[in-house]
Enzyme design. Structure first.
Site, PDB file in Angstrom:
ATOM      1  N   ARG A  89       0.815  -1.210   0.000  1.00  6.61           N
ATOM      2  CA  ARG A  89       0.000   0.000   0.000  1.00  6.61           C
ATOM      3  C   ARG A  89       0.849   1.261   0.000  1.00  6.61           C
ATOM      4  O   ARG A  89       0.551   2.223  -0.722  1.00  6.61           O
ATOM      5  CB  ARG A  89      -0.954  -0.021   1.203  1.00  6.61           C
ATOM      6  CG  ARG A  89      -1.878   1.192   1.324  1.00  6.61           C
ATOM      7  CD  ARG A  89      -2.539   1.598   0.030  1.00  6.61           C
ATOM      8  NE  ARG A  89      -3.127   0.481  -0.691  1.00  6.61           N
ATOM      9  CZ  ARG A  89      -3.385   0.491  -1.986  1.00  6.61           C
ATOM     10  NH1 ARG A  89      -3.042   1.543  -2.724  1.00  6.61           N
ATOM     11  NH2 ARG A  89      -3.933  -0.538  -2.570  1.00  6.61           N
ATOM     12  N   LYS A 126       3.199  24.643  -2.496  1.00  5.45           N
ATOM     13  CA  LYS A 126       1.924  24.057  -2.085  1.00  5.45           C
ATOM     14  C   LYS A 126       2.034  22.533  -2.200  1.00  5.45           C
ATOM     15  O   LYS A 126       1.431  21.888  -3.060  1.00  5.45           O
ATOM     16  CB  LYS A 126       0.784  24.601  -2.933  1.00  5.45           C
ATOM     17  CG  LYS A 126       0.548  26.092  -2.711  1.00  5.45           C
ATOM     18  CD  LYS A 126      -0.558  26.629  -3.597  1.00  5.45           C
ATOM     19  CE  LYS A 126      -0.766  28.114  -3.363  1.00  5.45           C
ATOM     20  NZ  LYS A 126      -1.805  28.695  -4.247  1.00  5.45           N
ATOM     21  N   LYS A 158       5.797  38.826  -1.145  1.00  6.58           N
ATOM     22  CA  LYS A 158       4.429  38.504  -1.495  1.00  6.58           C
ATOM     23  C   LYS A 158       3.474  39.589  -1.010  1.00  6.58           C
ATOM     24  O   LYS A 158       3.886  40.587  -0.412  1.00  6.58           O
ATOM     25  CB  LYS A 158       4.066  37.132  -0.923  1.00  6.58           C
ATOM     26  CG  LYS A 158       4.923  36.007  -1.515  1.00  6.58           C
ATOM     27  CD  LYS A 158       4.560  34.649  -0.975  1.00  6.58           C
ATOM     28  CE  LYS A 158       3.209  34.169  -1.434  1.00  6.58           C
ATOM     29  NZ  LYS A 158       3.176  33.935  -2.901  1.00  6.58           N
TER      30      LYS A 158
END
Length: 270
Positions: A89, A126, A158
């Site tokens: 998995r 992100k 920013k």
């Protein structure tokens, strides 16, 4: 940021818990991880480390960034059945997630090339905490640019910095603290702000949430030495317009935070 044994051990602890009876089976087994749809493969290096920690032999069939069709074998493993299944998995999730990012990145890169020129497709910060290395390498596998690997790799001014200090002062504060080798990227929203940022010493001007027309006007008004970066809600379908507008870089958060995983199947061989 290569995947380490400590990373793999942490992922396995998270998945298996303290009493894994599901996979406690005897004997030896071989298995294959197979792509169920077309895409670009990534994350195989992470899967290798997972199986290596478990003492399972791994043979990779696909290089990072290679395009595959449905049915292609990505990797084959052999070892104790218990350990093969314990790694299933985690390895499948890593390869599926990374390959989804590589596939979307490759689609964006191809879309940019349709417009001509050499516009770079870049990721952003992100990313999923703890998986940035896997995700950034997947972007690279898809032909994209990693952008900043962390906040120290380039200084960014920013909107919040501008709100706190004003554009020119915010840029100056960064210039005073950054190394001479560090590029400064300034986020703007209008052509006039872009000109002010360039005059203040920006190496890169990030035009955020703007139309291709605004990007085109910005590129025309600035010195060619100043890179123009387009960003903000840009999808793969929007890439050709921004590339044709003259963006040097198109940065897309969706490469890492919204790419659907590549569908893969892990099966024991009979």
């Amino acid at each position: 940021m290569p995947v380490t044994r400590a990373d793999a051990e942490r992922w396995l602890r998270e998945d298996l818990g303290h009493d894994d009876v599901t996979n406690d089976l005897p004997g030896e087994s071989a298995a294959r991880l197979v792509a169920k749809e077309r895409g670009a493969v990534a994350g195989v290096d992470a899967a290798e480390v997972v199986f290596d920690v478990l003492g399972v032999d791994v043979e990779t069939h696909v290089e990072a960034g290679e395009r595959v069709d449905a049915g292609a074998v990505i990797l084959a493993v052999e070892g104790a059945t218990r350990d093969v299944l314990r790694g299933e998995r985690v390895a499948t999730n890593l390869v599926g997630h990374a390959s989804g990012i590589a596939t979307r990145t490759r689609d964006a890169v191809d879309a940019a090339r349709e417009a001509g020129g050499d516009t770079a497709i870049a990721a952003t910060r992100k990313t999923t905490p703890g998986l940035r290395g896997v995700e950034k390498r997947a972007v690279r596998a898809g032909g994209g640019d990693t952008h900043r690997l962390d906040a120290s790799h380039m200084a960014m001014v920013k909107d919040n910095h501008v709100a706190a200090f004003g554009l020119e002062e915010a840029v100056e504060r960064v210039r005073e603290r950054a190394s001479f080798a560090t590029r400064i990227d300034v986020e703007v929203e209008t052509v006039s702000e872009a000109e002010r940022a360039a005059d203040a010493g920006a190496d890169v001007v990030l035009v955020d949430n703007a139309t291709p027309e605004t990007v085109r006007a910005t590129r025309e008004r600035l010195d060619p030495a100043v890179l123009v970066e387009a960003s903000g809600g840009i999808g793969v379908g929007d890439v050709p317009a921004y590339a044709a507008a003259g963006a040097d870089v198109i940065s897309m958060g969706a490469l890492t935070h919204s790419a659907p995983p590549l569908d893969c199947s892990f099966r024991l061989l009979e």
